[in-house]
Design an enzyme around this catalytic site. Structure first.
Site, PDB file in Angstrom:
ATOM      1  N   SER B  98       0.832  -1.191   0.000  1.00 23.21           N
ATOM      2  CA  SER B  98       0.000   0.000   0.000  1.00 23.21           C
ATOM      3  C   SER B  98       0.877   1.255   0.000  1.00 23.21           C
ATOM      4  CB  SER B  98      -0.934  -0.071   1.209  1.00 23.21           C
ATOM      5  OG  SER B  98      -2.021   0.795   1.060  1.00 23.21           O
ATOM      6  N   ASP B 220      -9.606  -4.341  -6.110  1.00 22.85           N
ATOM      7  CA  ASP B 220      -9.034  -3.641  -4.954  1.00 22.85           C
ATOM      8  C   ASP B 220      -9.607  -2.241  -4.906  1.00 22.85           C
ATOM      9  OD1 ASP B 220      -7.527  -2.356  -3.023  1.00 22.85           O
ATOM     10  OD2 ASP B 220      -5.598  -3.127  -3.727  1.00 22.85           O
ATOM     11  N   HIS B 248      -7.605  -5.662  -0.622  1.00 25.06           N
ATOM     12  CA  HIS B 248      -6.377  -4.884  -0.732  1.00 25.06           C
ATOM     13  C   HIS B 248      -5.164  -5.613  -0.168  1.00 25.06           C
ATOM     14  CE1 HIS B 248      -4.018  -1.317  -1.161  1.00 25.06           C
ATOM     15  NE2 HIS B 248      -3.865  -1.115   0.133  1.00 25.06           N
TER      16      HIS B 248
END
Lengths: 372, 282
Positions: B98, B220, B248
């Protein structure tokens, strides 16, 4: 419907089962009613994330799913659900699953948290206001503190000065000092402590500072200025009093002539070239306390290598248990080490702070004058 | 600060072969290094594996978080490099998830001789749309997220210190934890979210020149496919692995597939001249 099924449907909370990706596989009537949806439109068709706000969906991915996956349990997660007619429903959510099984169903219980949410909002608002008020108070206290001491450190030709001024922990105090010129090669020095602490004391400290300044610059001697100050305090602030030492310095050929008066202030210390310390203690009571005070005036010379130190009782009355720092430790600290004004004031401050383990109950001010 | 001081501050944990090539896993916004629990065992046979907690997360000491330092992603990148330096790491492959994918890229740009390969899991250099760029979110979406976080109406109400309460030592990855490690101080959570979701590192991305793998999930919400493709297209010569997964965190949801994608990439990009003596030739 069986008893168990009925209890499930009519439970006092919303009940939901989902697949790992959030697809709803079961939902009870309670939750459907809250959300305003029909069962057929939900089961196998929508995910839990579809009932969340955009922010909630992000939070689901960053916190809810990882926590479930790793611990098998989520407790008291605060979220908002979005109902069929677009209303926000604040809820608390619990979820359980088998963390060891990637494909395991997730059991979710949802509590309507509207009342709790509005209560929380009130608490948060109250806390925010309290924090703002505290910050404003602190800012005001800091501004007030500035009025008690001169803006710039004094620079006197033929005299080295050094000052440390350490306000008490957490509160603006009543210590003040000032150094200002009266005429050519004539300077005034004052150092004192107003009774009490806080804004009230600080305001009086400013009054004292400016009153003495006015009186000395219009020709009063130190003793006369204290008498004048006493009248002002008696009249304007009858319950307040202060200690103060006032000095008038006149430059001569080989040093300075010092005239000093004191109103209940700790004695000044004069240290000569050889390191001999002498206390200078002109008599005089607290200013603004008792009627008809008499202020004595002392006169002496300071010459090259001499050091004159003034301080407030934040030094001598620093406490460690039932013990006080006292005059003896003061003199020891002054006589030890390098005797220039800068080192001296810092040394004395450090000794007093160390004595009371850094917790300042009272302001500390130390001012040292040295003849180069 | 002593070397053990910094490593303890961020709760750095080491596993695997101490003489193997180095993999450093960096968690993103959300929880802590426990996120790597399912993935790391796939690498401990062949690699020296390190994980740590970002400032303000998990078992990192509260003092590690500094609102000023951590008001930009560069602050986090500095932490990453400091940890590499203290642990004496060189030739590191950083696996960043991320926002930490971007943090890893920033760190690589600062020290390309230290960080020599990147695996970017669910990366996004910018979350807010800026046509023609698709980030996946509108400004209102992010405002709503930040607003909800600041009023405590997302997440857990209790401010909990990043150190896990009542657990004297964080157990090594793989053991069960009794505390909620995804809880974090709500104020820090809000600040980290702000730094993350308002970030824009597209320009820096274009400067990345080391071997890079982008791991993208098919569905996602936070880093949609368009963003993964953007990252792939921006970093010259990068590899791209599209994993069939909703969510995610493929390293949690589909760890085996994620590990396989990373392993292929590592084997394909291992320079035989730099391979450790212990490595088996492919």
């Amino acid at each position: 419907m069986t008893g168990a099924a009925e209890r499930y449907e009519q439970a006092a909370c919303g009940l939901l089962t989902t697949a790992p990706d959030g697809l709803i596989t079961g939902v009870n009537q309670t939750l459907l009613t809250w959300l305003g949806y029909q069962r057929d439109d939900v089961v196998g068709k929508l995910r839990l994330s579809d009932f969340l706000t955009r922010g909630g969906r992000i939070f689901l991915e960053t916190h809810y799913r990882p926590q479930l996956r790793l611990q098998g349990l989520v407790r008291e997660l605060a979220l908002s659900l979005v109902t069929a007619d677009g209303q926000r429903l604040p809820v608390l959510l619990n979820a359980v699953t088998d963390a060891n099984d990637l494909g395991a169903e997730i059991q979710v219980a949802i509590l309507d948290a509207r009342e709790r949410r509005s209560y929380e909002q009130e608490l948060l608002n109250a806390r925010r206001e309290a924090v703002e008020t505290a910050q404003q108070s602190a800012a005001m206290a800091r501004t007030l503190q500035q009025t008690l001491i001169p803006d710039l450190p004094p620079e006197i030709s033929g005299l080295t000065t050094a000052v440390v001024f350490e306000p008490a922990t957490g509160e603006v105090g009543g210590d003040f000092y000032d150094v200002f010129p009266i005429g050519r090669n004539e300077w005034a020095v004052m150092l004192g402590d107003v009774s009490g602490k806080g804004v009230g004391a600080a305001v009086v400290g400013t009054l004292v500072r400016h009153t003495i300044r006015a009186l000395l610059t219009t020709g009063d001697s130190p003793a006369q200025s204290l008498a004048g100050l006493h009248r002002v305090l008696e009249r304007d602030t009858p319950e307040m009093f202060c200690t103060i030492a006032v000095l008038h310095l006149t430059r001569g050929d080989s040093g300075w002539t010092v005239r000093m008066a004191s109103g209940g202030h700790p004695p000044a210390v004069r240290i000569d070239q050889s390191g001999q310390a002498e206390l200078v203690r002109p008599a005089g009571p607290l200013v603004g306390a008792f009627p008809n005070p008499k202020f004595e005036e002392t006169s002496f010379e300071i010459t090259s290598g001499d050091l004159l130190v003034l301080y407030t009782d934040g030094i001598t009355e620093a406490r460690r248990g039932s013990d006080q720092f006292g005059e003896e430790r003061l003199l020891t600290a002054l006589e030890a080490g390098v005797r220039d004004p800068e080192s001296t004031v810092h040394r004395l401050l450090a000794a007093a702070m160390e004595f009371q383990s850094g917790d300042l109950r009272d302001d500390i001010a130390v001012l040292a004058l040295g003849v180069p | 600060m002593t070397s053990t001081g910094l490593l303890a501050r961020h709760h750095v944990l080491e596993q695997g072969r101490s003489d193997g090539p180095t993999l450093l896993f960096v968690h993103g916004y959300g929880c802590d290094q426990s996120m790597w629990r399912e993935l790391v065992p796939h690498f401990t046979d062949d690699y020296r594996v390190l994980t740590y907690d970002q400032a303000g997360s998990g078992g990192a000491e509260p003092a590690a978080y500094d609102p000023a330092r951590h008001s930009t992603l560069s602050g986090y990148a500095d932490d990453l490099l400091a940890i590499c330096a203290e642990a004496g790491l060189r030739d590191v492959t950083v696996v960043g998830h991320s926002v930490s994918a971007m943090i890893a890229a920033l760190a690589h740009l600062q020290a390309p001789e230290v960080i020599t390969r990147l695996v970017l899991v669910g990366p996004s250099p910018r979350y807010i749309d800026e046509p023609p760029y698709v980030g996946g979110f509108s400004q209102e979406d992010i405002d709503e997220l930040l607003g909800s976080l600041s009023s405590n109406f997302l997440g857990w109400a209790n401010a909990m210190a990043p150190a896990i309460m009542g657990v004297p030592e964080q157990p090594a990855l793989g053991q069960e934890l009794t505390a909620s490690f995804c809880r974090t101080d709500p104020e820090i959570a809000r600040q980290f979210a702000q730094v993350t979701f308002l970030s824009d590192t597209r320009r820096e991305l274009a400067e990345v020149s080391c071997p890079t793998l982008v791991i993208q999930c098919t569905e996602d919400l936070i880093a949609p496919v368009a963003v993964g493709e953007y990252v792939r297209d921006t970093i010259a010569g990068s590899s791209y692995a599209l994993l069939d997964n909703v969510g995610h965190c493929p390293h949690l949801s589909v760890p085996t597939e994620t590990a396989a994608a990373i392993q292929s990439f590592l084997e394909a990009t291992t320079d035989p001249a730099h391979a450790d003596p212990g490595d088996q030739p492919q």
